[in-house]
Write a protein that holds these residues in place. Structure first.
Motif, PDB file in Angstrom:
ATOM      1  N   SER A   1      32.514  18.876  14.441  1.00  0.00           N
ATOM      2  CA  SER A   1      33.879  18.637  13.976  1.00  0.00           C
ATOM      3  C   SER A   1      33.905  17.930  12.629  1.00  0.00           C
ATOM      4  CB  SER A   1      34.650  17.808  15.012  1.00  0.00           C
ATOM      5  OG  SER A   1      33.974  16.592  15.266  1.00  0.00           O
ATOM      6  N   ASP A   2      32.881  17.100  12.331  1.00  0.00           N
ATOM      7  CA  ASP A   2      32.867  16.372  11.069  1.00  0.00           C
ATOM      8  C   ASP A   2      32.752  17.300   9.868  1.00  0.00           C
ATOM      9  OD1 ASP A   2      33.255  13.951  12.168  1.00  0.00           O
ATOM     10  OD2 ASP A   2      31.218  13.194  11.898  1.00  0.00           O
ATOM     11  N   GLU A   3      32.152  18.473  10.061  1.00  0.00           N
ATOM     12  CA  GLU A   3      31.969  19.387   8.925  1.00  0.00           C
ATOM     13  C   GLU A   3      33.312  19.810   8.353  1.00  0.00           C
ATOM     14  OE1 GLU A   3      31.432  23.084   6.676  1.00  0.00           O
ATOM     15  OE2 GLU A   3      32.580  22.817   8.510  1.00  0.00           O
TER      16      GLU A   3
ATOM     17  N   LEU B   1      38.565  16.044   3.632  1.00  0.00           N
ATOM     18  CA  LEU B   1      38.550  14.741   2.971  1.00  0.00           C
ATOM     19  C   LEU B   1      38.066  14.842   1.532  1.00  0.00           C
ATOM     20  CD1 LEU B   1      37.107  12.434   5.787  1.00  0.00           C
ATOM     21  CD2 LEU B   1      39.493  12.696   5.089  1.00  0.00           C
ATOM     22  N   GLY B   2      37.258  15.841   1.251  1.00  0.00           N
ATOM     23  CA  GLY B   2      36.720  15.988  -0.100  1.00  0.00           C
ATOM     24  C   GLY B   2      37.710  16.533  -1.102  1.00  0.00           C
ATOM     25  N   GLU B   3      38.879  16.963  -0.632  1.00  0.00           N
ATOM     26  CA  GLU B   3      39.876  17.498  -1.547  1.00  0.00           C
ATOM     27  C   GLU B   3      40.470  16.376  -2.393  1.00  0.00           C
ATOM     28  OE1 GLU B   3      41.525  21.252   1.070  1.00  0.00           O
ATOM     29  OE2 GLU B   3      42.411  19.289   1.386  1.00  0.00           O
ATOM     30  N   ASN B   4      40.833  16.708  -3.617  1.00  0.00           N
ATOM     31  CA  ASN B   4      41.357  15.697  -4.535  1.00  0.00           C
ATOM     32  C   ASN B   4      42.794  15.329  -4.199  1.00  0.00           C
ATOM     33  OD1 ASN B   4      38.941  15.596  -5.882  1.00  0.00           O
ATOM     34  ND2 ASN B   4      39.552  17.049  -7.470  1.00  0.00           N
TER      35      ASN B   4
ATOM     36  N   SER C   1      37.114   4.724   8.676  1.00  0.00           N
ATOM     37  CA  SER C   1      37.812   4.972   7.411  1.00  0.00           C
ATOM     38  C   SER C   1      37.521   6.385   6.930  1.00  0.00           C
ATOM     39  CB  SER C   1      37.372   3.956   6.349  1.00  0.00           C
ATOM     40  OG  SER C   1      38.036   4.220   5.126  1.00  0.00           O
ATOM     41  N   TYR C   2      38.587   7.122   6.663  1.00  0.00           N
ATOM     42  CA  TYR C   2      38.461   8.518   6.229  1.00  0.00           C
ATOM     43  C   TYR C   2      38.720   8.684   4.737  1.00  0.00           C
ATOM     44  CZ  TYR C   2      38.938   9.156  11.258  1.00  0.00           C
ATOM     45  OH  TYR C   2      38.749   9.075  12.610  1.00  0.00           O
ATOM     46  N   ARG C   3      39.146   7.622   4.076  1.00  0.00           N
ATOM     47  CA  ARG C   3      39.576   7.755   2.682  1.00  0.00           C
ATOM     48  C   ARG C   3      38.402   7.799   1.719  1.00  0.00           C
ATOM     49  NH1 ARG C   3      42.917   2.985   1.376  1.00  0.00           N
ATOM     50  NH2 ARG C   3      44.661   4.168   2.235  1.00  0.00           N
TER      51      ARG C   3
ATOM     52  N   PHE D   1      30.713   9.964   7.419  1.00  0.00           N
ATOM     53  CA  PHE D   1      29.493  10.291   6.672  1.00  0.00           C
ATOM     54  C   PHE D   1      29.837  11.236   5.516  1.00  0.00           C
ATOM     55  CE2 PHE D   1      25.487  12.435   5.752  1.00  0.00           C
ATOM     56  CZ  PHE D   1      24.648  11.345   5.632  1.00  0.00           C
ATOM     57  N   ARG D   2      30.427  10.629   4.468  1.00  0.00           N
ATOM     58  CA  ARG D   2      30.738  11.389   3.244  1.00  0.00           C
ATOM     59  C   ARG D   2      30.173  10.605   2.074  1.00  0.00           C
ATOM     60  NH1 ARG D   2      34.954  11.899  -0.709  1.00  0.00           N
ATOM     61  NH2 ARG D   2      36.226  10.232   0.196  1.00  0.00           N
ATOM     62  N   SER D   3      29.080  11.085   1.553  1.00  0.00           N
ATOM     63  CA  SER D   3      28.402  10.366   0.480  1.00  0.00           C
ATOM     64  C   SER D   3      28.933  10.808  -0.876  1.00  0.00           C
ATOM     65  CB  SER D   3      26.895  10.611   0.556  1.00  0.00           C
ATOM     66  OG  SER D   3      26.207   9.784  -0.361  1.00  0.00           O
TER      67      SER D   3
END
Length: 714
Positions: free
Chosen positions: A167-169, A175-178, A549-551, A578-580
């Protein structure tokens, strides 16, 4: 694997075509149906139903759904594909519940499975009106459809696959969208812990401690949409309200509810709402003036008073003190005398007291006074009726008119502002107070407030007490009561404010959300959620903590957590998704060099296609100076100084305290030195707020000695 993906993609392309054809057919039919404008009630109801379907189908036209769940109940032999969307769409032209709807509304009971199921072979269940429904999930699939085009298919769970749930994918993709200049809905990415809050029972004072970027504001807005769906026979959108810190923030979140198909919910700041209700001929001082808390220059900082006026006047102790004072007012407000309209005629004091304390005791004080005086006038009229002598009748009428006016003046003036002023003036003893009742109010509070009120001015911290007295005096009309109240940034609300709002809402129906680590208004806010929870009975309140935190990227969250650990010593730390991304840059630059860094950074951010960038200063004056400097350099920037009602996006220059609640693709935090952010929890919280506004990149600039809250990277 590629063959499996292509097969799934083609399957969803076919399903999307079927769904769009059906939606287009229904929408065309409804749009071609003439709008009824007559006066027949039955036809009016039918037209309202048709219009609601037109609007619902129009919202589904470009993106009918975002998820699919294949679910087999214990009563069926095979799984049924269920498509989840922002609005429900049925097969056919009749707007009725069917066994096999085309699209299921995300708020429907069965749709909760899409959010709560996170994988595993065990049976899953959801709560329906008929009871608990159990079964097996065979597939959970996320879909991205934009403008009728299928852009992405991600299977986050497949029962027949050996692969774990992913689901994280899909979440990381979204979340990566601007960022643009509006907050957006999260219907397609609601997480299990968020869904529990959204679907919580209505008649509860729900309190949410959410770390920066946990989505608490968005969750609260989705909760409003859910409540309207789930309790549509009991609540109305126009009787719900959102309280936010300022008008710009309200503008920032303004698109979420319309995207969810919800309109007419009131949105306001507590100050504006309270001033409108009170209708005072007094000036509300700007929040930036309160005790010098938001100073324009740092030299004003020693004037900061954290815990004297605002904390006291926002406490339940002050509320209890007002209660006692109002009790004293009630006991002593009836003039201690008989009433004589003319010589020889007397209305005994005991009769007047009986009217006030017995017959009219269920009315608020001002209404009781009004009723008693009206009854005295009626008594005078009855006593005048038997008099036939016209000379005497005229004489008695004149005397009674003069005496009733004089008698009415002996009653206290039931005006909230007047009575509130008397609380802080020991010399005003007759109407409400006794000298010894002042001992419990701190002397500094009395002195400071007397000066303010004498100038016919009030501060934000006075509004709760004024409103409370107003309600005690006048009660409230039924149309003033809300079905549900949302309080955002509630850590900056006082317990007294919430206690007053509880008088205006039915059944303690609240969604109260905030983050103690962002409590930068310590002079009036809370230090612990127990300060709010203690206002309600245990069975009427619930508490949730959102720690994920998702931001921001992992690097930004870990950097910000370090500030809290060093400056606040709290365990309310965010757990990052886990968004680096890029490492946080901590740069020592002179003021001249900083200008070049800003220009280089803006150019770099534009190349990264970032839509929003913030330059955060410590004070308002520094923001104005930097804004003018950048304008002189030919840069297209916006200044946010607290007077704006709309957030424009693009490049914004603003003091850090005004950034709370907003988020930006990139943040440059200026002057992170030991002078601007020295020791003290409030400075650390301000710094934390500034850092956690960044989604993708965070640059820290300083000159001289670095603030002790930040460790210089090796």
């Amino acid at each position: 694997m590629e063959d499996t993906f292509q097969s799934a993609y083609q399957e969803e392309m076919r399903q999307l075509e079927i769904a769009q054809q059906e939606i287009d057919r229904q929408l065309t039919h409804l749009r071609n149906t003439p709008v009824y404008t007559g006066h027949d009630f039955t036809e009016q109801v039918l037209e309202e139903t048709r219009e609601a379907r037109r609007q619902r189908l129009a919202r589904a036209e470009d993106a009918p759904y975002f998820g699919r769940l294949d679910f087999q109940t214990n009563q069926k032999s095979e799984a049924t594909p269920l498509y989840i969307g922002k609005v429900g769409v049925n097969h056919g032209d009749l707007d009725v519940e069917q066994e096999n709807p085309l699209v299921i509304d995300w708020r429907a009971p069965i749709a909760s499975l899409f959010y709560s199921f996170t994988g595993g072979l065990e049976p899953a269940s959801y709560e329906a009106p008929e009871g608990t429904i159990e079964g097996l999930v065979y597939l959970k699939r996320n879909l991205v459809i934009r403008k009728k085009i299928l852009q992405r298919v991600v299977d986050t769970y497949t029962r027949d696959s050996d692969q774990p749930a992913v689901s994280d994918e899909f979440l990381l993709y979204r979340l990566g969208e601007n960022k643009d200049n509006r907050l957006r809905d999260i219907v397609s990415t609601i997480q299990a812990e968020q869904d529990l809050i959204i679907r919580a029972a209505k008649n509860t004072a729900l309190m949410i401690q959410g770390v920066a970027g946990s989505g608490k504001t968005t969750v609260a807005l989705h909760r409003l949409a859910f409540l309207l769906y789930q309790y549509q026979e009991q609540i109305r959108a126009e009787r719900m309200i959102i309280f936010a810190p300022n008008q710009m923030f309200l503008n920032y979140i303004s698109d979420v509810l319309p995207e969810l198909g919800v309109g007419n919910i009131q949105q306001n700041t507590f100050a504006d709402w309270a001033m409108n209700l009170l209708d005072l001929d007094a000036k509300l001082l700007p929040a930036t003036d309160m005790w010098g808390i938001w100073f324009e220059t740092l030299e004003q900082r020693p004037a900061l008073n954290d815990d004297v006026s605002g904390r006291y006047k926002g406490s339940t102790r002050f509320k209890q003190w007002i209660d006692k004072s109002m009790e004293l007012l009630e006991v002593n407000c009836v003039p201690d005398m008989d009433f004589s309209p003319w010589d020889g005629k007397v209305l005994p004091l005991q009769t007047i007291r009986n009217w006030f304390f017995e017959e009219y005791k269920h009315y608020a004080l001002a209404k009781r006074k009004e009723r008693v005086l009206a009854r005295i006038n009626r008594w005078i009229e009855m006593e005048l009726k038997p008099i036939t002598n016209t000379v005497k009748l005229k004489e008695f009428k004149q005397k009674s008119s003069t005496r009733i006016k004089a008698y009415a003046k002996k009653w206290p003036e039931f005006d909230a502002f007047t009575l509130y002023k008397n609380l802080f003036q020991p010399d005003k003893r007759g109407a409400i107070l006794q000298q010894d009742r002042f001992e419990s109010i701190p002397a500094d509070v009395v002195k400071h407030t007397r000066i303010t009120l004498k100038n016919n001015e009030i501060r934000h911290e006075d509004l709760a007490g004024l409103l409370y007295i107003h309600v005690k005096l006048h009660d409230m009309a039924s149309e003033s009561r809300f079905d549900h109240i949302v309080i955002d940034e509630a850590q900056d609300f006082s317990p007294f404010q919430v206690a007053v709002l509880d008088l205006f809402v039915r059944n303690h129906s609240f969604t109260i959300l905030g983050d103690l680590s962002q409590g930068i208004h310590a002079y009036q806010g809370i230090h612990d959620w127990n300060e709010m929870q203690s206002l309600f009975e245990a069975q009427d309140t619930a508490y949730f903590a959102l720690t994920r935190s998702y931001r921001s990227t992992m690097e930004i969250i870990e950097f910000a957590n370090g500030i809290l650990e060093r400056g606040v010593h709290t365990d309310l730390l965010a757990v990052p998704v886990f968004r680096s991304g890029q490492q946080v840059q901590v740069l020592e630059k002179t003021s001249v060099e900083q200008l070049q860094v800003i220009q280089d950074a803006i150019q770099q951010f534009e190349q990264s296609e970032y839509n929003t960038t913030a330059l955060l200063t410590r004070t308002l004056e520094e923001a104005r100076t930097l804004y003018q400097t950048l304008l002189d350099q030919g840069l297209n920037v916006n200044l946010i100084d607290g007077s704006q009602n709309e957030y424009q996006g693009g490049i914004s220059v603003l003091p850090v305290y005004l950034s709370k609640g907003l988020e930006f693709d990139a943040v440059l935090l200026m002057d992170a030195d030991a002078y601007h952010y020295r020791e003290g929890a409030m400075d650390a919280k301000l710094l934390y707020v500034g850092c956690t506004r960044a989604l993708h990149e965070l640059w820290i600039l300083y000159h001289g000695e670095l603030t002790p809250f930040i460790q210089q990277p090796a």
